[in-house]
Design a protein around this motif. Structure first.
Motif, PDB file in Angstrom:
ATOM      1  N   LEU A  24      27.908  -0.669  12.337  1.00 52.28           N
ATOM      2  CA  LEU A  24      26.938  -0.537  11.251  1.00 52.28           C
ATOM      3  C   LEU A  24      27.574  -1.086   9.984  1.00 52.28           C
ATOM      4  O   LEU A  24      28.714  -0.747   9.672  1.00 52.28           O
ATOM      5  N   PHE A  25      26.852  -1.930   9.256  1.00 51.74           N
ATOM      6  CA  PHE A  25      27.423  -2.611   8.095  1.00 51.74           C
ATOM      7  C   PHE A  25      26.776  -2.142   6.801  1.00 51.74           C
ATOM      8  O   PHE A  25      25.557  -2.039   6.704  1.00 51.74           O
ATOM      9  N   VAL A  52      33.693   7.349  20.815  1.00 56.23           N
ATOM     10  CA  VAL A  52      33.207   6.675  19.613  1.00 56.23           C
ATOM     11  C   VAL A  52      31.828   6.095  19.919  1.00 56.23           C
ATOM     12  O   VAL A  52      31.663   5.334  20.865  1.00 56.23           O
ATOM     13  N   VAL A  53      30.834   6.479  19.104  1.00 56.73           N
ATOM     14  CA  VAL A  53      29.476   5.968  19.316  1.00 56.73           C
ATOM     15  C   VAL A  53      29.047   5.009  18.209  1.00 56.73           C
ATOM     16  O   VAL A  53      28.130   4.217  18.402  1.00 56.73           O
ATOM     17  N   TYR A  54      29.705   5.079  17.038  1.00 58.30           N
ATOM     18  CA  TYR A  54      29.417   4.092  15.999  1.00 58.30           C
ATOM     19  C   TYR A  54      30.626   3.912  15.095  1.00 58.30           C
ATOM     20  O   TYR A  54      31.506   4.769  15.028  1.00 58.30           O
ATOM     21  N   ALA A  55      30.650   2.760  14.419  1.00 55.31           N
ATOM     22  CA  ALA A  55      31.707   2.424  13.467  1.00 55.31           C
ATOM     23  C   ALA A  55      31.048   1.841  12.228  1.00 55.31           C
ATOM     24  O   ALA A  55      30.162   0.998  12.338  1.00 55.31           O
ATOM     25  N   VAL A  56      31.460   2.295  11.063  1.00 50.47           N
ATOM     26  CA  VAL A  56      30.891   1.817   9.807  1.00 50.47           C
ATOM     27  C   VAL A  56      31.878   0.842   9.161  1.00 50.47           C
ATOM     28  O   VAL A  56      33.043   1.185   8.937  1.00 50.47           O
ATOM     29  N   GLU A  87      36.316  -4.536  -0.925  1.00 54.16           N
ATOM     30  CA  GLU A  87      36.194  -4.244  -2.356  1.00 54.16           C
ATOM     31  C   GLU A  87      35.166  -3.150  -2.672  1.00 54.16           C
ATOM     32  O   GLU A  87      35.109  -2.656  -3.796  1.00 54.16           O
ATOM     33  N   LEU A  88      34.365  -2.741  -1.708  1.00 54.27           N
ATOM     34  CA  LEU A  88      33.379  -1.681  -1.932  1.00 54.27           C
ATOM     35  C   LEU A  88      34.099  -0.330  -1.910  1.00 54.27           C
ATOM     36  O   LEU A  88      34.796   0.002  -0.954  1.00 54.27           O
ATOM     37  N   PRO A  89      33.972   0.459  -2.972  1.00 53.67           N
ATOM     38  CA  PRO A  89      34.688   1.744  -3.045  1.00 53.67           C
ATOM     39  C   PRO A  89      34.306   2.691  -1.900  1.00 53.67           C
ATOM     40  O   PRO A  89      33.143   2.748  -1.480  1.00 53.67           O
ATOM     41  N   ASP A  90      35.296   3.427  -1.410  1.00 52.15           N
ATOM     42  CA  ASP A  90      35.078   4.361  -0.305  1.00 52.15           C
ATOM     43  C   ASP A  90      33.968   5.365  -0.609  1.00 52.15           C
ATOM     44  O   ASP A  90      33.167   5.684   0.264  1.00 52.15           O
ATOM     45  N   ALA A  91      33.922   5.858  -1.837  1.00 51.29           N
ATOM     46  CA  ALA A  91      32.899   6.844  -2.204  1.00 51.29           C
ATOM     47  C   ALA A  91      31.494   6.258  -2.071  1.00 51.29           C
ATOM     48  O   ALA A  91      30.557   6.946  -1.655  1.00 51.29           O
ATOM     49  N   GLU A  92      31.343   4.984  -2.406  1.00 55.17           N
ATOM     50  CA  GLU A  92      30.045   4.325  -2.289  1.00 55.17           C
ATOM     51  C   GLU A  92      29.664   4.140  -0.822  1.00 55.17           C
ATOM     52  O   GLU A  92      28.507   4.339  -0.434  1.00 55.17           O
ATOM     53  N   VAL A  93      30.623   3.771   0.009  1.00 51.28           N
ATOM     54  CA  VAL A  93      30.363   3.626   1.445  1.00 51.28           C
ATOM     55  C   VAL A  93      29.928   4.970   2.023  1.00 51.28           C
ATOM     56  O   VAL A  93      28.950   5.050   2.769  1.00 51.28           O
ATOM     57  N   GLU A  94      30.631   6.023   1.657  1.00 57.12           N
ATOM     58  CA  GLU A  94      30.308   7.366   2.147  1.00 57.12           C
ATOM     59  C   GLU A  94      28.908   7.794   1.702  1.00 57.12           C
ATOM     60  O   GLU A  94      28.131   8.344   2.475  1.00 57.12           O
ATOM     61  N   ARG A  95      28.579   7.527   0.443  1.00 59.72           N
ATOM     62  CA  ARG A  95      27.261   7.884  -0.079  1.00 59.72           C
ATOM     63  C   ARG A  95      26.140   7.181   0.693  1.00 59.72           C
ATOM     64  O   ARG A  95      25.167   7.786   1.112  1.00 59.72           O
ATOM     65  N   ILE A  96      26.320   5.888   0.914  1.00 56.83           N
ATOM     66  CA  ILE A  96      25.298   5.107   1.617  1.00 56.83           C
ATOM     67  C   ILE A  96      25.188   5.553   3.072  1.00 56.83           C
ATOM     68  O   ILE A  96      24.089   5.689   3.611  1.00 56.83           O
ATOM     69  N   ALA A  97      26.322   5.801   3.725  1.00 54.04           N
ATOM     70  CA  ALA A  97      26.298   6.251   5.126  1.00 54.04           C
ATOM     71  C   ALA A  97      25.554   7.573   5.254  1.00 54.04           C
ATOM     72  O   ALA A  97      24.757   7.768   6.179  1.00 54.04           O
ATOM     73  N   LYS A  98      25.791   8.487   4.323  1.00 57.38           N
ATOM     74  CA  LYS A  98      25.077   9.770   4.352  1.00 57.38           C
ATOM     75  C   LYS A  98      23.589   9.563   4.088  1.00 57.38           C
ATOM     76  O   LYS A  98      22.749  10.190   4.722  1.00 57.38           O
TER      77      LYS A  98
END
Length: 86
Positions: free
Chosen positions: A4-5, A49-53, A58-69
Motif C-alpha cells: 500500500l502506497f 504479514v498481510v500488508y506493507a505500507v 521524505e514524508l514524515p512518519d507521523a504523516e504516514v501514520e495519520r494517513i494509514a489510520k
C-alpha cells in the motif's frame, strides 16, 4: 501480501507482493541508488504479514501514520499494525 502506497506519484495505489517478508525499499533496485519508497509499517494477522505500507523517505512518519489510520488499513485487513524494523 499487499503493498500500500502513501504519497508520491503512486499515492493510494496497491499491488501484490510475493514472499513472506516485504522488501525494505520499493522498488528494491532502482538503478539510481536512491530508493523511491521506504517501508514504514506492516500489518500482521495470525503472525503472517498481510500488508506493507510504503511512502517516500521524505514524508514524515507521523504523516504516514495519520494517513494509514485514516484509510483504515489495519481494520480493512483485520490485522495489527506495527512499525517496520529500521
Amino acid at each position: 501480501m499487499r503493498a500500500l502506497f502513501i504519497g508520491g506519484t503512486v499515492d493510494n495505489s496497491e499491488l501484490d507482493l510475493d514472499g513472506a517478508q516485504p522488501p525494505v525499499h520499493y522498488p528494491e533496485n532502482t538503478g539510481g541508488g536512491q530508493p523511491r519508497y521506504r517501508l514504514h509499517h506492516i500489518g500482521r494477522r495470525d503472525g503472517a504479514v498481510v500488508y506493507a505500507v510504503y511512502a517516500p523517505s521524505e514524508l514524515p512518519d507521523a504523516e504516514v501514520e495519520r494517513i494509514a489510520k485514516e484509510r483504515g488499513y489495519a481494520r480493512r485487513f483485520h490485522a495489527d499494525a506495527s512499525e517496520a524494523a529500521a
